[in-house]
Design a protein around this motif. Structure first.
Motif, PDB file in Angstrom:
ATOM      1  N   VAL A  38     -40.584   1.339  23.179  1.00  0.00           N
ATOM      2  CA  VAL A  38     -39.472   0.565  22.476  1.00  0.00           C
ATOM      3  C   VAL A  38     -39.183   1.423  21.243  1.00  0.00           C
ATOM      4  CG1 VAL A  38     -39.311  -1.493  20.815  1.00  0.00           C
ATOM      5  CG2 VAL A  38     -40.569  -1.746  23.112  1.00  0.00           C
ATOM      6  N   PHE A  39     -39.706   2.360  20.625  1.00  0.00           N
ATOM      7  CA  PHE A  39     -39.315   3.126  19.530  1.00  0.00           C
ATOM      8  C   PHE A  39     -38.269   4.114  20.194  1.00  0.00           C
ATOM      9  CE2 PHE A  39     -42.898   1.677  17.068  1.00  0.00           C
ATOM     10  CZ  PHE A  39     -42.541   1.925  15.864  1.00  0.00           C
ATOM     11  N   GLU A  40     -38.733   4.561  21.335  1.00  0.00           N
ATOM     12  CA  GLU A  40     -37.636   5.747  22.122  1.00  0.00           C
ATOM     13  C   GLU A  40     -36.557   5.068  22.224  1.00  0.00           C
ATOM     14  OE1 GLU A  40     -38.127   8.825  22.268  1.00  0.00           O
ATOM     15  OE2 GLU A  40     -40.315   9.007  21.985  1.00  0.00           O
ATOM     16  N   ARG A  41     -36.541   3.886  23.068  1.00  0.00           N
ATOM     17  CA  ARG A  41     -35.352   3.106  23.307  1.00  0.00           C
ATOM     18  C   ARG A  41     -34.375   2.810  22.187  1.00  0.00           C
ATOM     19  NH1 ARG A  41     -37.357  -0.066  26.180  1.00  0.00           N
ATOM     20  NH2 ARG A  41     -37.621  -2.064  24.860  1.00  0.00           N
ATOM     21  N   ARG A  42     -34.904   2.682  20.918  1.00  0.00           N
ATOM     22  CA  ARG A  42     -34.141   2.334  19.697  1.00  0.00           C
ATOM     23  C   ARG A  42     -33.934   3.427  18.812  1.00  0.00           C
ATOM     24  NH1 ARG A  42     -33.934  -2.969  18.923  1.00  0.00           N
ATOM     25  NH2 ARG A  42     -33.148  -2.925  16.915  1.00  0.00           N
ATOM     26  N   GLY A  43     -34.167   4.718  19.330  1.00  0.00           N
ATOM     27  CA  GLY A  43     -33.735   6.127  18.793  1.00  0.00           C
ATOM     28  C   GLY A  43     -34.838   6.414  17.655  1.00  0.00           C
ATOM     29  N   LEU A  44     -35.982   5.554  17.795  1.00  0.00           N
ATOM     30  CA  LEU A  44     -36.790   5.949  16.580  1.00  0.00           C
ATOM     31  C   LEU A  44     -38.138   6.836  16.949  1.00  0.00           C
ATOM     32  CD1 LEU A  44     -36.414   2.232  15.248  1.00  0.00           C
ATOM     33  CD2 LEU A  44     -35.704   4.198  14.165  1.00  0.00           C
ATOM     34  N   GLY A  45     -37.869   7.574  17.898  1.00  0.00           N
ATOM     35  CA  GLY A  45     -39.118   8.263  18.649  1.00  0.00           C
ATOM     36  C   GLY A  45     -39.736   9.044  17.574  1.00  0.00           C
ATOM     37  N   GLU A  46     -39.268   9.597  16.339  1.00  0.00           N
ATOM     38  CA  GLU A  46     -39.835  10.500  15.646  1.00  0.00           C
ATOM     39  C   GLU A  46     -40.863   9.857  14.789  1.00  0.00           C
ATOM     40  OE1 GLU A  46     -37.498  10.773  11.632  1.00  0.00           O
ATOM     41  OE2 GLU A  46     -35.911   9.918  12.909  1.00  0.00           O
ATOM     42  N   TYR A  47     -40.986   8.387  14.832  1.00  0.00           N
ATOM     43  CA  TYR A  47     -42.233   7.518  14.361  1.00  0.00           C
ATOM     44  C   TYR A  47     -43.192   7.041  15.043  1.00  0.00           C
ATOM     45  CZ  TYR A  47     -38.110   7.186  11.048  1.00  0.00           C
ATOM     46  OH  TYR A  47     -37.012   7.632  10.278  1.00  0.00           O
ATOM     47  N   VAL A  48     -43.190   7.378  16.403  1.00  0.00           N
ATOM     48  CA  VAL A  48     -44.363   7.129  17.120  1.00  0.00           C
ATOM     49  C   VAL A  48     -45.606   7.216  16.858  1.00  0.00           C
ATOM     50  CG1 VAL A  48     -45.074   7.217  19.571  1.00  0.00           C
ATOM     51  CG2 VAL A  48     -42.669   6.607  19.105  1.00  0.00           C
ATOM     52  N   GLU A  49     -45.553   8.588  16.744  1.00  0.00           N
ATOM     53  CA  GLU A  49     -46.977   9.261  16.279  1.00  0.00           C
ATOM     54  C   GLU A  49     -47.618   8.484  14.806  1.00  0.00           C
ATOM     55  OE1 GLU A  49     -49.089  13.524  15.295  1.00  0.00           O
ATOM     56  OE2 GLU A  49     -47.013  13.616  16.055  1.00  0.00           O
ATOM     57  N   VAL A  80     -44.523 -11.286  13.391  1.00  0.00           N
ATOM     58  CA  VAL A  80     -43.395 -10.423  13.434  1.00  0.00           C
ATOM     59  C   VAL A  80     -43.365  -9.379  12.034  1.00  0.00           C
ATOM     60  CG1 VAL A  80     -40.744 -10.149  13.322  1.00  0.00           C
ATOM     61  CG2 VAL A  80     -42.045 -11.728  14.898  1.00  0.00           C
ATOM     62  N   ASP A  81     -43.547 -10.165  10.948  1.00  0.00           N
ATOM     63  CA  ASP A  81     -43.476  -9.729   9.601  1.00  0.00           C
ATOM     64  C   ASP A  81     -44.413  -8.442   9.378  1.00  0.00           C
ATOM     65  OD1 ASP A  81     -42.332  -9.386   6.850  1.00  0.00           O
ATOM     66  OD2 ASP A  81     -44.345 -10.207   6.122  1.00  0.00           O
ATOM     67  N   ARG A  82     -45.634  -8.895   9.998  1.00  0.00           N
ATOM     68  CA  ARG A  82     -46.666  -7.752   9.994  1.00  0.00           C
ATOM     69  C   ARG A  82     -46.305  -6.357  10.421  1.00  0.00           C
ATOM     70  NH1 ARG A  82     -50.208  -7.240  13.799  1.00  0.00           N
ATOM     71  NH2 ARG A  82     -49.976  -9.412  14.382  1.00  0.00           N
ATOM     72  N   LEU A  83     -45.708  -6.691  11.528  1.00  0.00           N
ATOM     73  CA  LEU A  83     -45.268  -5.503  12.438  1.00  0.00           C
ATOM     74  C   LEU A  83     -44.126  -4.665  11.657  1.00  0.00           C
ATOM     75  CD1 LEU A  83     -44.906  -7.022  16.004  1.00  0.00           C
ATOM     76  CD2 LEU A  83     -46.579  -5.131  15.132  1.00  0.00           C
ATOM     77  N   ARG A  84     -43.266  -5.609  10.956  1.00  0.00           N
ATOM     78  CA  ARG A  84     -42.106  -5.011  10.252  1.00  0.00           C
ATOM     79  C   ARG A  84     -42.741  -4.169   9.164  1.00  0.00           C
ATOM     80  NH1 ARG A  84     -39.749  -5.807   5.446  1.00  0.00           N
ATOM     81  NH2 ARG A  84     -41.265  -7.622   4.981  1.00  0.00           N
ATOM     82  N   ARG A  85     -43.518  -4.846   8.435  1.00  0.00           N
ATOM     83  CA  ARG A  85     -44.236  -4.064   7.389  1.00  0.00           C
ATOM     84  C   ARG A  85     -44.775  -2.742   7.649  1.00  0.00           C
ATOM     85  NH1 ARG A  85     -48.214  -6.869   5.773  1.00  0.00           N
ATOM     86  NH2 ARG A  85     -47.891  -8.837   6.862  1.00  0.00           N
ATOM     87  N   ARG A  86     -45.368  -2.744   8.761  1.00  0.00           N
ATOM     88  CA  ARG A  86     -46.130  -1.758   9.294  1.00  0.00           C
ATOM     89  C   ARG A  86     -45.158  -0.610   9.457  1.00  0.00           C
ATOM     90  NH1 ARG A  86     -50.716   0.661  11.275  1.00  0.00           N
ATOM     91  NH2 ARG A  86     -50.498   2.102  12.969  1.00  0.00           N
ATOM     92  N   ALA A  87     -43.902  -0.830  10.224  1.00  0.00           N
ATOM     93  CA  ALA A  87     -43.016   0.117  10.652  1.00  0.00           C
ATOM     94  C   ALA A  87     -42.257   0.733   9.210  1.00  0.00           C
ATOM     95  CB  ALA A  87     -42.033  -0.642  11.145  1.00  0.00           C
ATOM     96  N   LEU A  88     -42.117  -0.078   8.179  1.00  0.00           N
ATOM     97  CA  LEU A  88     -41.807   0.492   7.014  1.00  0.00           C
ATOM     98  C   LEU A  88     -42.799   1.474   6.396  1.00  0.00           C
ATOM     99  CD1 LEU A  88     -40.308  -2.890   5.272  1.00  0.00           C
ATOM    100  CD2 LEU A  88     -39.014  -0.849   5.840  1.00  0.00           C
ATOM    101  N   GLU A  89     -44.132   1.116   6.504  1.00  0.00           N
ATOM    102  CA  GLU A  89     -45.035   1.967   6.419  1.00  0.00           C
ATOM    103  C   GLU A  89     -45.087   3.575   6.870  1.00  0.00           C
ATOM    104  OE1 GLU A  89     -48.743  -0.220   6.722  1.00  0.00           O
ATOM    105  OE2 GLU A  89     -48.243  -1.637   5.060  1.00  0.00           O
ATOM    106  N   CYS A  90     -44.685   3.131   8.164  1.00  0.00           N
ATOM    107  CA  CYS A  90     -44.293   4.465   8.827  1.00  0.00           C
ATOM    108  C   CYS A  90     -43.099   5.266   8.738  1.00  0.00           C
ATOM    109  CB  CYS A  90     -44.450   4.181  10.389  1.00  0.00           C
ATOM    110  SG  CYS A  90     -46.162   3.580  10.898  1.00  0.00           S
ATOM    111  N   GLY A  91     -42.241   4.717   7.764  1.00  0.00           N
ATOM    112  CA  GLY A  91     -41.110   5.358   7.412  1.00  0.00           C
ATOM    113  C   GLY A  91     -39.754   5.131   8.302  1.00  0.00           C
ATOM    114  N   VAL A  92     -39.757   3.945   9.109  1.00  0.00           N
ATOM    115  CA  VAL A  92     -38.805   3.518   9.740  1.00  0.00           C
ATOM    116  C   VAL A  92     -37.708   2.847   8.757  1.00  0.00           C
ATOM    117  CG1 VAL A  92     -38.143   1.612  11.399  1.00  0.00           C
ATOM    118  CG2 VAL A  92     -40.092   2.976  11.835  1.00  0.00           C
ATOM    119  N   PRO A  93     -36.498   3.130   8.866  1.00  0.00           N
ATOM    120  CA  PRO A  93     -35.559   2.615   7.935  1.00  0.00           C
ATOM    121  C   PRO A  93     -35.515   1.340   7.864  1.00  0.00           C
ATOM    122  CG  PRO A  93     -34.512   4.364   9.252  1.00  0.00           C
ATOM    123  CD  PRO A  93     -35.742   4.122   9.791  1.00  0.00           C
ATOM    124  N   ALA A  94     -35.431   0.553   6.700  1.00  0.00           N
ATOM    125  CA  ALA A  94     -35.340  -0.849   6.341  1.00  0.00           C
ATOM    126  C   ALA A  94     -34.440  -1.686   7.337  1.00  0.00           C
ATOM    127  CB  ALA A  94     -35.279  -1.191   5.054  1.00  0.00           C
TER     128      ALA A  94
END
Length: 244
Positions: A38-49, A80-94
């Motif tokens: 999912v990360f790769e498909r959305r062009g966010l592969g740099e945050y997978v690790e 969903v919000d728990r996943l969103r907050r975790r994504a932000l913690e991993c550096g995913v743009p808001a």
């Protein structure tokens, strides 16, 4: 109602409470999309690790999330919000975190399930002996729909899911809820499951005799821990009636 004497001459068993995933059902193809894909498909592969293993991002075992389990809409929004907050913690743009969380949540729940071959006959046998059959699962809100999709509805008397109860195994609250749903006391129940802490240690602490299901084709690796008092181990549900 006909009841069965418990192993070791304990009080009669009136209900057998099962874990759901890994005990009664297993995952089959098509497999759900991985979080990495999912990360790769959305062009966010740099945050997978930084994101890590997809199974580690859910609520923790034993977690109390009762404030979010007041109703379905509130619980689903929290997931969903728990996943969103975790994504932000991993550096995913808001701007990307919200849509990513929605897709990750959907991917996690895109599950194809099938019954293990021993399930239907054993549950029917238990019901035929006058025993109540219950479910107690760390699962999503719609456990009833998952049960129906595998054809178990008519073989299960009651079921509780962590999403609705508000606590996850091995929190004692979910076992109390399962006992209440089955209308039995701890001494009148037998708990069957494949996970050590959730399905053996937790029930034993709640006063429920436990049966550890250690299938040859289990999804969990490792060595089976030594059995404590009031616990049994089987490799197939076909062995369960012998304990009754």
């Amino acid at each position: 109602m006909t009841t069965a004497p418990r192993p070791g001459g304990s009080p009669a068993v009136k209900a057998v409470i099962f874990d759901f995933y890994g005990t009664l059902v297993r995952l089959v193809p098509p497999m759900p999309p991985s979080h990495a894909s999912v990360f790769e498909r959305r062009g966010l592969g740099e945050y997978v690790e930084r994101w890590g293993d997809q199974w580690s991002v859910g609520p923790a075992d034993g977690e109390d999330h009762s404030t979010h389990s007041v109703d379905e809409a509130t619980y689903r929004a929290w997931e969903v919000d728990r996943l969103r907050r975790r994504a932000l913690e991993c550096g995913v743009p808001a701007a990307e975190a919200g849509p990513l969380a929605v897709e990750l949540d959907r991917a996690t729940k895109s599950l194809a399930l099938e019954l293990f071959p021993d399930v239907t006959a054993v549950l029917a046998h238990l019901r035929g002996r006058g025993l109540r059959v219950g479910l107690c699962s760390n699962w999503y809100w719609d456990l009833d729909r998952a049960v129906a999709s595998t054809g178990l509805t008519d073989l299960v008397d009651a079921g509780v899911t962590s999403a609705r109860v508000g606590v996850r195994k091995p929190h004692p609250g979910i076992y109390r809820a399962a006992l209440d749903a089955c209308g039995v006391t701890p001494e009148e129940a037998l708990f069957v499951g494949d996970m050590w802490a959730a399905d053996v240690v937790g029930p034993l602490a709640a006063g429920i005799r436990a049966v550890h299901l250690w299938r040859p084709d289990r999804a969990v690796d490792g060595v089976a821990p030594p059995l404590p008092d009031r616990a049994h181990r089987i490799t197939s549900l076909h062995s369960l009636p012998e304990l009754l």
